[in-house]
Design an enzyme around this catalytic site. Sequence first.
Site, PDB file in Angstrom:
ATOM      1  N   GLY A 141       7.883 -20.591-122.418  1.00 37.86           N
ATOM      2  CA  GLY A 141       7.439 -19.730-123.507  1.00 37.86           C
ATOM      3  C   GLY A 141       7.345 -20.496-124.810  1.00 37.86           C
ATOM      4  N   LYS A 174      14.886 -18.903-125.634  1.00 38.06           N
ATOM      5  CA  LYS A 174      15.189 -19.496-124.326  1.00 38.06           C
ATOM      6  C   LYS A 174      16.616 -20.049-124.278  1.00 38.06           C
ATOM      7  CE  LYS A 174      11.536 -22.219-124.520  1.00 38.06           C
ATOM      8  NZ  LYS A 174      10.865 -21.703-125.725  1.00 38.06           N
ATOM      9  N   THR A 175      17.018 -20.764-125.320  1.00 43.95           N
ATOM     10  CA  THR A 175      18.380 -21.314-125.353  1.00 43.95           C
ATOM     11  C   THR A 175      19.425 -20.201-125.411  1.00 43.95           C
ATOM     12  OG1 THR A 175      17.555 -23.269-126.498  1.00 43.95           O
ATOM     13  CG2 THR A 175      19.927 -22.883-126.569  1.00 43.95           C
ATOM     14  N   GLU A 213     -11.391 -13.436-151.723  1.00 46.75           N
ATOM     15  CA  GLU A 213     -10.418 -12.606-151.015  1.00 46.75           C
ATOM     16  C   GLU A 213     -10.830 -11.137-151.005  1.00 46.75           C
ATOM     17  OE1 GLU A 213      -8.443 -14.150-149.280  1.00 46.75           O
ATOM     18  OE2 GLU A 213      -8.559 -16.106-150.265  1.00 46.75           O
TER      19      GLU A 213
END
Length: 491
Positions: free
Chosen positions: A103, A109-110, A331
């Site tokens: 991913g 993940k950790t 913008e």
Amino acid sequence: MLFEIVIGFAVALLVYLALIGINVLPVIIMIGCAYMMYSVMYRSSMIKSPQKVITSTQGITFDQIGGQEVAKKELLEALDFIKNFDEAKKMGIRPLKGILLTGAPGTGKTLMAKAATSYIDSVFVSASGSEFIEMYAGVGAQRIRQLFDTARTMARKASKKHGVIFIDEIEVIAGVRGRHSSHLEYDQTLNQLLVEMDGISSSDDVNILVIAATNRPDIIDSALLRPGRFDRIVKVDLPDKEGRLEILKLHTKNKPLADDVDLEQIAKETFGFSGAHLENLCNEAAIFAMRENKNKICQKNFLEAIDKVIMGEKLNRKPSDEERKRIAIHEAGHALVSEHFNPNSVSTITITSRGQALGYVRQIPEDDIYLYTKQYLQSQIAIALAGAVAEEILLGDSSTGASNDFEQATNLARKMIFSGMSVLNVVDKDSLPSEKLHEVISDILSEQKSAVKKLLEEKRDTLVLVVDYLMENERIDGDKLRELLYKSRAA
């Protein structure tokens, strides 16, 4: 001190011998070779395993991980085979040897690996893939062996039946073999990992589970991905809107929130954010509140934190009035066309410089989108081109500020073509001539540019109104923009 004296004496002796006519070159070569051999042997003796051993990850549970329900469910099912090993053994189920978490960075993940360790009550040994590679052949393989030996030893000392080895960035050592023809250290390291994972048997007194994480599963050697090594491949995706809301609730538990904070709205405006981004967002919002000497975090702080996470900190540089007006026109053009195709989609317009952007429009997707229709892609191309078109209408020409917009529009046009949404119908990307591709892209962009120009010409008065407000206030939120649009239509 003695070492320096010996070195000095040896150098003086060599100089003396050279002066009296004796050839000292062979002696120098022999000394150099001996020193190199000593260095290699000393280096090999000093090789240490790079692992970090954690005997307890108490407090880290799956309840602390939000927005990953599918990944957690799949991982928990795999872990249950290990946790309830005796029951699984009766059914002939062997313990899993490896779980690969894939991913994007920052998705947790950790954290999931640490939660898995707590769930099955085991020691946790972690290392990064880059820590195994050295210039000396065989070092990586030796460190792999030490990693597994350490996990087993620590589990026995802690009287635990299971050990978890977590390898982050495993793609460093697990890439397809043969890529590094000039350096076989990578292949030797991977080969040792394959051997160690094959060597795990259900009869061991300690069951070792290897959990690895990567965001490049496409380059990993197929021998490592086969069942029996990595038995499960769990995809840890970016969270959807509900997942982002859950993560925001987790990260704001310890923060004082004002009554106006709407976490659902923040979750809606943070499409594409990972869990790490959302944690950083909450932290930045708290920092903004502290800067203002407030004792609670307001919705305004969260919205400003979103801008900072996406674009970076505000810059001190101030464009000239002429440049500010061009930026405001640019913008405003993006915002008006966005509101035309997707009502209520604009969250913020600003001409304040942040990061590499002189100004920007932040949009809110109504829902997380994973499949794009032809109509949607055309509208996004129109929005991308609107800034340059607005400049041409009010100032007579465009500027280099539109270069990124053109690149985005071109990529969207390519996506249309390769998805069979152009006049070419279904095409083969590899066999399509570049001249034909350029021609069709130009046609798509020209068609949308003409439509945008017609639309903005009709809304010229509204465009000027929005530009004037931006020049005075530098920022417009979505509700204020829609108020201006309503007043303009009423007039």
